[in-house]
Design an enzyme around this catalytic site. Sequence first.
Site, PDB file in Angstrom:
ATOM      1  N   GLY A 252       2.799  -5.740  -5.131  1.00 36.61           N
ATOM      2  CA  GLY A 252       3.763  -4.924  -5.830  1.00 36.61           C
ATOM      3  C   GLY A 252       3.349  -3.591  -6.394  1.00 36.61           C
ATOM      4  O   GLY A 252       4.217  -2.848  -6.856  1.00 36.61           O
ATOM      5  N   GLU A 294      -1.566  -9.932  -3.552  1.00 37.51           N
ATOM      6  CA  GLU A 294      -0.976  -9.780  -2.215  1.00 37.51           C
ATOM      7  C   GLU A 294      -0.439  -8.380  -1.987  1.00 37.51           C
ATOM      8  O   GLU A 294       0.764  -8.179  -1.870  1.00 37.51           O
ATOM      9  CB  GLU A 294       0.170 -10.792  -2.056  1.00 37.51           C
ATOM     10  CG  GLU A 294      -0.253 -12.215  -2.279  1.00 37.51           C
ATOM     11  CD  GLU A 294       0.931 -13.158  -2.430  1.00 37.51           C
ATOM     12  OE1 GLU A 294       1.979 -12.748  -2.981  1.00 37.51           O
ATOM     13  OE2 GLU A 294       0.801 -14.293  -2.001  1.00 37.51           O
ATOM     14  N   GLY A 296       0.847  -5.305  -0.127  1.00 39.13           N
ATOM     15  CA  GLY A 296       1.384  -4.962   1.179  1.00 39.13           C
ATOM     16  C   GLY A 296       1.485  -3.455   1.267  1.00 39.13           C
ATOM     17  O   GLY A 296       0.676  -2.768   1.891  1.00 39.13           O
ATOM     18  N   ARG A 297       2.465  -2.932   0.537  1.00 36.55           N
ATOM     19  CA  ARG A 297       2.734  -1.496   0.537  1.00 36.55           C
ATOM     20  C   ARG A 297       1.482  -0.673   0.210  1.00 36.55           C
ATOM     21  O   ARG A 297       1.212   0.318   0.882  1.00 36.55           O
ATOM     22  CB  ARG A 297       3.816  -1.228  -0.523  1.00 36.55           C
ATOM     23  CG  ARG A 297       4.438   0.134  -0.470  1.00 36.55           C
ATOM     24  CD  ARG A 297       5.308   0.348  -1.717  1.00 36.55           C
ATOM     25  NE  ARG A 297       6.312  -0.704  -1.876  1.00 36.55           N
ATOM     26  CZ  ARG A 297       7.518  -0.677  -1.346  1.00 36.55           C
ATOM     27  NH1 ARG A 297       7.903   0.357  -0.628  1.00 36.55           N
ATOM     28  NH2 ARG A 297       8.354  -1.669  -1.552  1.00 36.55           N
ATOM     29  N   ARG A 334      15.232   2.237   5.347  1.00 35.37           N
ATOM     30  CA  ARG A 334      15.003   2.108   3.908  1.00 35.37           C
ATOM     31  C   ARG A 334      15.893   3.007   3.059  1.00 35.37           C
ATOM     32  O   ARG A 334      16.281   2.638   1.959  1.00 35.37           O
ATOM     33  CB  ARG A 334      13.519   2.315   3.567  1.00 35.37           C
ATOM     34  CG  ARG A 334      12.669   1.165   4.130  1.00 35.37           C
ATOM     35  CD  ARG A 334      11.239   1.190   3.620  1.00 35.37           C
ATOM     36  NE  ARG A 334      11.166   0.966   2.199  1.00 35.37           N
ATOM     37  CZ  ARG A 334      10.837   1.864   1.296  1.00 35.37           C
ATOM     38  NH1 ARG A 334      10.544   3.104   1.662  1.00 35.37           N
ATOM     39  NH2 ARG A 334      10.818   1.565   0.020  1.00 35.37           N
ATOM     40  N   TYR A 338      18.032   1.145   0.345  1.00 39.85           N
ATOM     41  CA  TYR A 338      17.681   1.313  -1.073  1.00 39.85           C
ATOM     42  C   TYR A 338      17.691   2.764  -1.536  1.00 39.85           C
ATOM     43  O   TYR A 338      17.192   3.056  -2.616  1.00 39.85           O
ATOM     44  CB  TYR A 338      16.249   0.834  -1.367  1.00 39.85           C
ATOM     45  CG  TYR A 338      15.722  -0.380  -0.687  1.00 39.85           C
ATOM     46  CD1 TYR A 338      16.223  -1.645  -0.973  1.00 39.85           C
ATOM     47  CD2 TYR A 338      14.649  -0.284   0.196  1.00 39.85           C
ATOM     48  CE1 TYR A 338      15.681  -2.770  -0.379  1.00 39.85           C
ATOM     49  CE2 TYR A 338      14.098  -1.409   0.790  1.00 39.85           C
ATOM     50  CZ  TYR A 338      14.625  -2.656   0.504  1.00 39.85           C
ATOM     51  OH  TYR A 338      14.075  -3.768   1.080  1.00 39.85           O
ATOM     52  N   CYS A 365      25.144   5.302  15.266  1.00 39.22           N
ATOM     53  CA  CYS A 365      26.571   5.466  15.017  1.00 39.22           C
ATOM     54  C   CYS A 365      26.959   4.845  13.684  1.00 39.22           C
ATOM     55  O   CYS A 365      27.588   3.796  13.627  1.00 39.22           O
ATOM     56  CB  CYS A 365      27.353   4.858  16.165  1.00 39.22           C
ATOM     57  SG  CYS A 365      26.948   5.677  17.703  1.00 39.22           S
ATOM     58  N   GLU A 366      26.537   5.465  12.616  1.00 42.49           N
ATOM     59  CA  GLU A 366      26.767   5.046  11.228  1.00 42.49           C
ATOM     60  C   GLU A 366      26.637   6.295  10.384  1.00 42.49           C
ATOM     61  O   GLU A 366      25.602   6.972  10.500  1.00 42.49           O
ATOM     62  CB  GLU A 366      25.614   4.186  10.752  1.00 42.49           C
ATOM     63  CG  GLU A 366      25.517   2.711  10.925  1.00 42.49           C
ATOM     64  CD  GLU A 366      26.670   1.863  10.526  1.00 42.49           C
ATOM     65  OE1 GLU A 366      27.234   2.086   9.427  1.00 42.49           O
ATOM     66  OE2 GLU A 366      27.005   0.968  11.292  1.00 42.49           O
TER      67      GLU A 366
HETATM   68  C1  PLP Z   1       6.841  -8.449  -0.760  1.00 36.23           C
HETATM   69  C2  PLP Z   1       5.798  -9.346  -1.287  1.00 36.23           C
HETATM   70  C3  PLP Z   1       4.470  -8.917  -1.399  1.00 36.23           C
HETATM   71  C4  PLP Z   1       4.054  -7.512  -1.082  1.00 36.23           C
HETATM   72  O1  PLP Z   1       4.638  -6.609  -1.915  1.00 36.23           O
HETATM   73  P1  PLP Z   1       4.223  -5.056  -1.865  1.00 36.23           P
HETATM   74  O2  PLP Z   1       5.163  -4.400  -2.773  1.00 36.23           O
HETATM   75  O3  PLP Z   1       4.380  -4.625  -0.453  1.00 36.23           O
HETATM   76  O4  PLP Z   1       2.800  -4.974  -2.312  1.00 36.23           O
HETATM   77  C5  PLP Z   1       3.532  -9.816  -1.845  1.00 36.23           C
HETATM   78  N1  PLP Z   1       3.860 -11.089  -2.163  1.00 36.23           N
HETATM   79  C6  PLP Z   1       5.123 -11.535  -2.060  1.00 36.23           C
HETATM   80  C7  PLP Z   1       5.415 -12.931  -2.402  1.00 36.23           C
HETATM   81  C8  PLP Z   1       6.120 -10.694  -1.621  1.00 36.23           C
HETATM   82  O5  PLP Z   1       7.385 -11.147  -1.542  1.00 36.23           O
END
Ligand code: PLP
Length: 436
Positions: A252, A294, A296-297, A334, A338, A365-366
Amino acid sequence: MKQPFFPCENLTVRDGKLYFAGHDTTALALQYGTPLYLLDEARIRHNCRVYLDAFRSHFPAGSLPLYASKANSNKALYRLMTEEGMGIDVVSPGEIFTAKSAGFDLSRAFFHGNNKTDADIAFAMDCGVGCFVADNEEELCAIEREAAARGKTQNIILRLTPGIDTHTYAAVNTGKVDSKFGSAIETGQAEAITKSALQKPHVKLLGFHCHIGSQVFEEDVFERAAAIMIDFIALMKKTYGFDTTLLNLGGGYGVRYVESDGQIDIPKKIATLAGVINAACAKYAIPVPRICMEPGRSIIADAGLTLYTVGAVKRIPGYKAYVSIDGGMADNPRFALYRSSYTCHTANKMDEEPSLVASLVGRCCESGDIIQENVPFPASVGRGDIVAVCTTGAYNYAMASNYNRLGRPATVILREKDSYVAVRRETFEDLIALDE
Ligand SMILES: *Cc1c(COP(=O)(O)O)cnc(C)c1O
């Protein structure tokens, strides 16, 4: 001319052209065609190492950052994660299959999701996924059943909601009590599912998980979440004598898309977080569990960039101007979902004054097929120019579709002086491959 804003240091200008990871983006557009997703391998590795180093410095041995696959998943990325020594989080059998196909050691995988089917659970177990993140009681029972049927014991953690409300967009806010994810501490459901897990002979409860949201910039939400989780861990020790050995605090951390976004100092945040965790554990005289997060982004977003070719440019007298490109919501939904912000540049005209403000729109086409509003372009922008949308490594390819039967773009990875196709461009034949 004002210096153009670059959200990440892997962007530079040379001879009026935008360079990404040391490569001329206009040459890449020519070589591979557009739309094109680029990934900067060195930046991905750098972002992983930021977490790995901070984890080594501040958390107990065995702590591990897990790349959140959902942000962007392909075999090349899993190979990189193997090389860097990252764990991964996966949310579907498709992600598990992809990681397995890339030779990723699935004992380092955590399996998420709020509704794993029996077939998903069976598949993940047979693939040897190291740890399941059980979301709810029914799922816990299904994991127990599948593990029993295989005569094995499955490591699990339980997903809890600590009751934290982050002020990000509702769709990416997951840590509050009213959520489809996990069991709430506040309502007693977290305690009930812990008790239940401890009674099941074929699951081994290691600890707990929470994920408070995505694109989080607020000062102390991770610290608050960790403190609530440790209060709960201490309560479980007191009530059931349960020793938590693993605490997964989810993903997150926000990344910088536009100039007005903050910039998070991840090593500093992790040091502060570790301080809060250590103090809370000391207060209760419990050992500090292994920590997972965890990201991701924050691993992949700023390692990505999308290139498009400009087609029509419309100036509607008295209204605004539109710059149309050869991609759109099919490769980046995105903004439509959002209203996400992006920094956009005209890659072949970086030395021209960006004096035209226009909407950057796609070819679908949107009417909602918009990549970004109020984008500065050089007044000469026109057919054949190359537009770069920055920071698209996360949740772009992952959310791409074949809407309007558009093939998904290729993903090309830039490695030092070289580039290689990680995911090839979808062809017409790919588009009809499933049609009978
Ligand atoms: C989406 C998600 C992540 C990754 O979130 P980021 O904002 O991309 O870092 C990690 N754990 C869980 C459970 C998620 O749903």
